[in-house]
Each structure stands twice: as C-alpha cells, then as structure tokens.
Design an enzyme around this catalytic site. Structure first.
Site, PDB file in Angstrom:
ATOM      1  N   LYS A   1       0.889  -1.440  -0.160  1.00  0.00           N
ATOM      2  CA  LYS A   1       0.268   0.226   0.192  1.00  0.00           C
ATOM      3  C   LYS A   1       0.868   0.790  -0.143  1.00  0.00           C
ATOM      4  CE  LYS A   1      -3.332  -2.517   2.492  1.00  0.00           C
ATOM      5  NZ  LYS A   1      -4.834  -2.787   2.681  1.00  0.00           N
TER       6      LYS A   1
ATOM      7  N   GLN B   1      -4.660  -1.852   9.879  1.00  0.00           N
ATOM      8  CA  GLN B   1      -4.105  -3.024   8.861  1.00  0.00           C
ATOM      9  C   GLN B   1      -4.851  -4.246   9.866  1.00  0.00           C
ATOM     10  OE1 GLN B   1      -3.722  -3.438   5.205  1.00  0.00           O
ATOM     11  NE2 GLN B   1      -4.009  -5.826   6.314  1.00  0.00           N
TER      12      GLN B   1
ATOM     13  N   ASP C   1     -10.599   2.926   4.376  1.00  0.00           N
ATOM     14  CA  ASP C   1     -11.340   1.477   3.718  1.00  0.00           C
ATOM     15  C   ASP C   1     -13.167   0.911   3.902  1.00  0.00           C
ATOM     16  OD1 ASP C   1      -9.189  -0.578   3.949  1.00  0.00           O
ATOM     17  OD2 ASP C   1      -9.102   0.191   6.285  1.00  0.00           O
TER      18      ASP C   1
HETATM   19  N1  GUN Z   1      -6.743  -6.807   6.105  1.00  0.00           N
HETATM   20  C1  GUN Z   1      -7.790  -8.105   4.807  1.00  0.00           C
HETATM   21  N2  GUN Z   1      -7.935  -7.513   3.992  1.00  0.00           N
HETATM   22  C2  GUN Z   1      -8.138  -5.385   4.783  1.00  0.00           C
HETATM   23  C3  GUN Z   1      -8.410  -4.473   3.956  1.00  0.00           C
HETATM   24  O1  GUN Z   1      -9.015  -4.645   3.481  1.00  0.00           O
HETATM   25  N3  GUN Z   1      -8.116  -3.471   5.169  1.00  0.00           N
HETATM   26  C4  GUN Z   1      -7.632  -3.449   5.880  1.00  0.00           C
HETATM   27  N4  GUN Z   1      -7.358  -1.973   6.826  1.00  0.00           N
HETATM   28  N5  GUN Z   1      -7.285  -5.040   6.727  1.00  0.00           N
HETATM   29  C5  GUN Z   1      -7.248  -6.148   5.864  1.00  0.00           C
END
Ligand code: GUN
Length: 306
Positions: free
Chosen positions: A52, A96, A119
């Site tokens: 990211k 995350q 998100d």
């Molecule tokens: N863990 C797995 N997928 C995601 C996501 O799309 N966003 C976040 N913040 N954590 C994750």
C-alpha cells in the site's frame, strides 16, 4: 473464456489517480496523505501494508507508516488514532486487520473519523452504503464492481451469488451489487444446497478463504467468476492439480503457491470470464484504496467528486 485482468485495470485506475493528484498538487500545493497503522508483526499484514505504501509513492500520495507493538494497550492505540483524526495533514487512516486478540476491533474501527475511513469499514460509511448513498466504499467490493464495468459486464437483472459473508467483502459487495440492480444471494458455511445455489449464478463471487473450494460442479456454463481468495499452499500434488506446471514450479522456487478460492484450471473451461489469482481482485483493492484516499482528501476540502 476471457481473463478479467485486474492488474491491467488497476494500472489504469492508478494512472487516473496520479493525474488528479498532480493536478491538485499544482492547484493547492498539497497532496493527499494516507496513514497506515500496523499493529504487531503478522507477516502477511506487513506485506500488504508495504504494498500500500509503495503504491502511494507511485501515484504521488504521501504516506505515514505507523508501526506499533502487538502488546500495545487498546487505549494507546485509540490515542494514536485520535491524533491522526485531529491531524489535518492526514486524509486517510487505514488500520491493518487483523488486530491482536486483546484489542476490540469494532471499537477501533468506530473510532476512526468516518471522513478519513478509506477502508469504508466505519458504521457510518457502511450505513450510507446500506441506504444507497454515496460513501467511502470498502475497497475490494468496489474494485469488483468497477472491474465488471470495465469489461461491460451487466449486473442488472443477473443472479449474483456471493459465497462468504464477511464485513470486508461479502456483505458490502451484496449491497453494491444490489445498487446495480442485481438479484443477490449470500451463501455461507451454514447454507444448505450451496452447490445448487452457486450453479444458479450468472455472476459467482468466491470470498471464503478456502483454496480451490469452487470446482466446476459449482459453476453454470458461461458464468462470470470472481475469485477474492488469496491462500498460500505448499502441497505439490494439489498445486499441480489446480495450476499445472506453473504451480509446481512456484512451490519448488518459493516453497508456496498463492491460489484463490476457485479451482482456476478446471473452472476456466466453463466460465465466460474469470479473475486469476494473483493478478485479479488483489491489485484492484489497492487501487481503490488510492482512489478513496483521493476522495477523502477532496471531501475534507469541499472539492466536488465526480
Ligand atoms: N486485512 C485484510 N483485508 C484488509 C483490508 O481491506 N483492509 C484492512 N485494513 N485490513 C485488511
């Protein structure tokens, strides 16, 4: 069968974000900033967060990389989020997941300012989606909708079956497909007649986290198959069965193979369109995160989104 090339489409989306970020930078002398919060050292989470951050750099979005120990107290994590909420230089906040078990994930997600929740997991953003209003939409589901549009695949009037009811993918995707006038069914581990329901799908989405779960007997001829799974396997026989020589080579070289929830080799003979793993839905999740960060930046500055 046509492959739905998420990697290629995601590059296109990223190029659009980059252009707009440059335009805004010239106009405002400011760029969007995404703060990523990684708690602990889950290896998969580390990889996702670093991807990211790399993508932010690629499109000119600033990043703030916050790493916290897995032993952090819930209150201290909330304080960190409070600081980010109040920091006008931060436009997007991504915590995350998963979080260590002693931390209440609902409390943490709800604590993020909804206007910075890139998100799209905050109850306010999910509530707006439920009501059919514009919102910061969860990245993976929205990426799937945009992928279907790029390939001119109509959702209206189609039977859409989602296997998996997570709050990250299954539930928000159901609402987005409904917004596109699809007829939506969500299946899960307690569903009866799963095969029959799956087989009725014009658009089948697998988001269950079980490698190769969807075999040809779950798929109608000509269906569109979207594979959200990312599973790491190390069994050579299985790797060969679902990916052929490519699978064997990957295990010999890296010790593992990434596969989806769909048995790609066999299902691709039946489907009209299918997403590969890797290179399907995964890259789209990150490009939508960039779009959401840009959208959040504009919302916070009162700049109209088109
Ligand atoms: N863990 C797995 N997928 C995601 C996501 O799309 N966003 C976040 N913040 N954590 C994750």
């Amino acid at each position: 069968m046509e492959k739905l090339d998420g990697k290629k489409i995601s590059e296109k989306f990223l190029f659009e974000v980059k252009k707009e970020v440059e335009y805004l930078k010239n106009r405002l002398n400011k760029s969007p900033v995404l703060a990523t919060v990684l708690v602990g050292d889950n290896p998969a989470s580390k990889v996702y967060v670093s991807r990211k951050i790399k993508t932010c750099q690629k499109v000119g979005i600033g990043s703030m990389d916050i790493k916290l120990p897995s032993s952090i107290r819930e209150g201290d994590l909330l304080n960190e989020i409070d600081r980010l909420n109040k920091n006008d230089d931060v436009n997007g906040i991504l915590v995350q997941l998963p979080l260590p078990p002693h931390i209440d994930v609902e409390k943490v997600i709800s604590f993020i300012s909804p206007i910075k929740d890139v998100d799209g997991f905050h109850p306010v953003n999910l509530g707006n989606l439920l009501r059919g209003n514009d919102s910061l939409y969860p990245c993976t589901p929205f990426g799937i909708i945009k992928l279907l549009k790029e390939y001119d695949i109509q959702v209206e009037g189609k039977n859409c079956v989602i296997i998996g009811r997570s709050v990250i993918v299954g539930k928000p995707l159901a609402l987005l497909l409904l917004k596109e006038n699809g007829t939506v069914t969500i299946c899960h581990s307690k569903s009866k007649n799963l095969k029959e329901i799956s087989k009725s799908a014009d658009i089948l989405i697998a988001a269950i986290g079980k490698p190769g779960f969807v075999t040809p007997d779950y798929v109608k001829k000509g269906a569109v198959v979207i594979d959200v799974g990312i599973n790491s396997i190390s069994d050579k026989n299985y790797a060969f069965r679902i990916k052929g020589e490519v699978g064997l080579k990957s295990i010999e070289k890296k010790g593992y193979l990434l596969v989806g929830d769909v048995e790609y080799k066999t299902v691709s003979n039946i489907a009209s369109y299918i997403t590969p793993v890797p290179g399907g839905v995964g890259p789209l999740t990150i490009s939508i995160l960039m779009e959401n960060t840009l959208k959040a930046f504009k919302l916070q500055r009162g700049i109209k989104n088109d």
